[in-house]
Design an enzyme around this catalytic site. Sequence first.
Site, PDB file in Angstrom:
ATOM      1  N   ASN A   8      13.048  43.546  63.277  1.00  0.00           N
ATOM      2  CA  ASN A   8      12.184  45.298  62.510  1.00  0.00           C
ATOM      3  C   ASN A   8      10.700  44.923  61.858  1.00  0.00           C
ATOM      4  O   ASN A   8      10.564  44.167  61.105  1.00  0.00           O
ATOM      5  CB  ASN A   8      12.745  45.616  61.167  1.00  0.00           C
ATOM      6  CG  ASN A   8      12.743  46.635  60.872  1.00  0.00           C
ATOM      7  OD1 ASN A   8      12.142  47.597  61.514  1.00  0.00           O
ATOM      8  ND2 ASN A   8      13.360  46.617  59.801  1.00  0.00           N
ATOM      9  N   HIS A  10       8.287  45.847  58.781  1.00  0.00           N
ATOM     10  CA  HIS A  10       8.789  46.782  57.204  1.00  0.00           C
ATOM     11  C   HIS A  10       7.343  46.562  56.417  1.00  0.00           C
ATOM     12  O   HIS A  10       6.537  45.675  56.593  1.00  0.00           O
ATOM     13  CB  HIS A  10       9.862  45.795  56.774  1.00  0.00           C
ATOM     14  CG  HIS A  10      10.488  46.591  55.292  1.00  0.00           C
ATOM     15  ND1 HIS A  10      10.881  47.784  54.898  1.00  0.00           N
ATOM     16  CD2 HIS A  10       9.509  46.428  54.057  1.00  0.00           C
ATOM     17  CE1 HIS A  10      10.522  48.155  53.557  1.00  0.00           C
ATOM     18  NE2 HIS A  10       9.700  47.344  53.495  1.00  0.00           N
ATOM     19  N   SER A  37       5.825  43.022  57.218  1.00  0.00           N
ATOM     20  CA  SER A  37       6.609  41.742  57.092  1.00  0.00           C
ATOM     21  C   SER A  37       7.215  42.129  58.940  1.00  0.00           C
ATOM     22  O   SER A  37       8.074  42.974  58.711  1.00  0.00           O
ATOM     23  CB  SER A  37       7.761  41.418  55.979  1.00  0.00           C
ATOM     24  OG  SER A  37       7.334  41.327  54.782  1.00  0.00           O
ATOM     25  N   ASP A  46      16.476  45.960  55.000  1.00  0.00           N
ATOM     26  CA  ASP A  46      15.277  44.855  54.734  1.00  0.00           C
ATOM     27  C   ASP A  46      15.451  43.453  54.797  1.00  0.00           C
ATOM     28  O   ASP A  46      14.820  43.006  53.494  1.00  0.00           O
ATOM     29  CB  ASP A  46      14.456  45.294  54.476  1.00  0.00           C
ATOM     30  CG  ASP A  46      13.482  46.763  54.627  1.00  0.00           C
ATOM     31  OD1 ASP A  46      13.730  46.645  56.003  1.00  0.00           O
ATOM     32  OD2 ASP A  46      13.885  47.734  53.956  1.00  0.00           O
ATOM     33  N   GLU A  75       0.382  45.510  60.836  1.00  0.00           N
ATOM     34  CA  GLU A  75       1.490  44.939  61.713  1.00  0.00           C
ATOM     35  C   GLU A  75       1.288  45.273  63.353  1.00  0.00           C
ATOM     36  O   GLU A  75       1.823  45.132  63.638  1.00  0.00           O
ATOM     37  CB  GLU A  75       2.370  46.933  61.394  1.00  0.00           C
ATOM     38  CG  GLU A  75       2.809  47.195  60.036  1.00  0.00           C
ATOM     39  CD  GLU A  75       3.450  48.739  60.089  1.00  0.00           C
ATOM     40  OE1 GLU A  75       4.047  49.597  60.762  1.00  0.00           O
ATOM     41  OE2 GLU A  75       3.856  48.498  58.666  1.00  0.00           O
TER      42      GLU A  75
END
Length: 97
Positions: A8, A10, A37, A46, A75
Amino acid sequence: KWTDKILNIHPSLLPKYIGLNTPARAIEAGDRFAGCSVHRLTADLDAGAVLGQAVAPILEHDTAQGLAARVLIQEHRLYPKVLRRVLESKDTPLYLS
């Protein structure tokens, strides 16, 4: 079954600012830096192991929208690098500035 098998991304430097509205929260807190992250997905929000982070500066008159746009660029830099490291079985977190 899928715990730790999904990555994922975040928009905060975890464990700081779990959940939503992270750019606005970082600005409101007076932080100098924000970022993103990549972490392993777990049942807890998270909370999975952080595999990489990238930093974005918070500018003097920043808005949540402007900061979010700079974090999004980070990202796009971070995710493919972390994915490659996972495929190569490298466990140490990656940190980009």
